[in-house]
Scaffold this motif. Structure first.
Motif, PDB file in Angstrom:
ATOM      1  N   ASP A 280       0.826  -1.211   0.000  1.00 18.72           N
ATOM      2  CA  ASP A 280       0.000   0.000   0.000  1.00 18.72           C
ATOM      3  C   ASP A 280       0.863   1.264   0.000  1.00 18.72           C
ATOM      4  O   ASP A 280       0.495   2.279   0.587  1.00 18.72           O
ATOM      5  CB  ASP A 280      -0.946   0.004   1.206  1.00 18.72           C
ATOM      6  N   LYS A 284       1.493   1.979  -5.385  1.00 18.30           N
ATOM      7  CA  LYS A 284       0.067   1.668  -5.468  1.00 18.30           C
ATOM      8  C   LYS A 284      -0.768   2.943  -5.533  1.00 18.30           C
ATOM      9  O   LYS A 284      -1.746   3.018  -6.291  1.00 18.30           O
ATOM     10  CB  LYS A 284      -0.373   0.816  -4.279  1.00 18.30           C
ATOM     11  N   ASP A 288      -3.227   3.608  -8.637  1.00 17.33           N
ATOM     12  CA  ASP A 288      -4.663   3.757  -8.392  1.00 17.33           C
ATOM     13  C   ASP A 288      -5.174   5.052  -9.030  1.00 17.33           C
ATOM     14  O   ASP A 288      -6.261   5.091  -9.621  1.00 17.33           O
ATOM     15  CB  ASP A 288      -4.959   3.777  -6.896  1.00 17.33           C
TER      16      ASP A 288
END
Length: 295
Positions: A280, A284, A288
């Motif tokens: 995370d 990422k 995203d």
């Protein structure tokens, strides 16, 4: 128990980094300390986890089982820490990317610019190149790849979006030849070659009908899609070009669609990154954002 957890974490880092020396550097320990902790863990478990040579580590069957459990443990810890950090901190750090040069004038670059404005504490180092860069050797956090099928690897990968491609030629080329009425006539044409993907057969689709065309050897071969479009506009031959790159040429009449009722399989844009990147983390967060725009 706390000692074992520390030893398991060191073991996982050694495997992920490929050597005790690389893991020691990442963990700010000495190689001898890394070796000592893994040796203690093996002694405690009563089994060998790694086979070592001067240049390489390989896992035993027990080592593979423990590594899978270690990754779950580390990812859960990293995720929890990241969730707490995200409550109080804006994303920050540096992302080093390699991107195909053809995408320099695409919506992807526009989206990256928006990301930079939304997250001013993130620095972006972008390498636009038509030469495939080595993700690990060249130190990139993310590689953007354009392909019809991503090759298997140990990296993580995520499909971002598809790019439509079109078969085009200049009016001057088409006016000098008999009208192209079917895919069967394509093998007789002059072609412009995009070197990295020329060996792949052309797949044309019309409804449920699919035809594969083996393109003939071209007089002109280039490794850059922008040059390919410019050459096509000059009337040298047929070319397969990403649609976003030639819209202005189509609208201006410099290029014309060939067999427009037939579609060409799209090329997909993937993001590829090292498997040991935080689950995370910043990579990422960036991906995203890019994926949410459908660039």
């Amino acid at each position: 128990m706390l000692d074992e957890l520390r030893q398991i974490a060191i073991f996982a880092k050694a495997v992920d980094h490929g050597s005790f020396r690389a893991a020691a550097k990442a963990l700010r320990l000495s190689p001898s300390v890394v070796s000592h902790h893994i040796g203690q863990l093996e002694e405690r478990l009563g089994t060998a986890l790694l086979y070592r040579s001067t240049r390489k580590l390989s896992l035993t069957s027990d080592g593979k089982r423990l590594l899978a459990a270690a990754h779950v443990m580390l990812e859960a810890a990293e995720s929890g820490i990241q969730d707490i950090a995200n409550q109080t901190n804006q994303p920050s750090g540096t992302i080093k990317l390699t991107i195909p040069a053809v995408l320099a004038q695409s919506n992807l670059t526009t989206t990256i610019a928006k990301y930079a404005m939304d997250f001013p504490q993130v620095n972006l180092a972008i390498n636009y190149s038509d030469s495939k860069q080595d993700l690990i050797a060249d130190g990139f956090d993310i590689a953007i790849r354009m392909t019809t099928a991503l090759e298997d690897s140990s990296f993580r990968a995520r499909k971002l979006y598809d790019i439509n491609r079109r078969l085009v030629a200049a009016p001057s080329y088409l006016n000098s030849r008999a009208q192209i009425m079917s895919p069967d006539e394509l093998a007789k044409q002059d072609w412009l070659e995009l070197a990295p993907v020329w060996h792949k057969k052309l797949e044309l689709c019309l409804g449920e009908q699919i035809i594969l065309v083996q393109k003939p050897k071209s007089q002109i071969s280039v490794n850059n899609a922008h040059a390919l479009a410019q050459l096509a506009c000059s009337g040298v031959g047929l070319a397969i070009i990403p649609e976003f790159l030639i819209m202005s040429d189509i609208e201006a009449g410099r290029l014309i669609y060939v067999l427009p009722e037939w579609s060409i399989s799209p090329v997909s844009v993937f993001a590829v990154w090292p498997s040991n990147a935080p689950k995370d983390g910043l990579v990422k967060h960036f991906l995203d954002y890019i994926a949410s725009t459908g660039s």
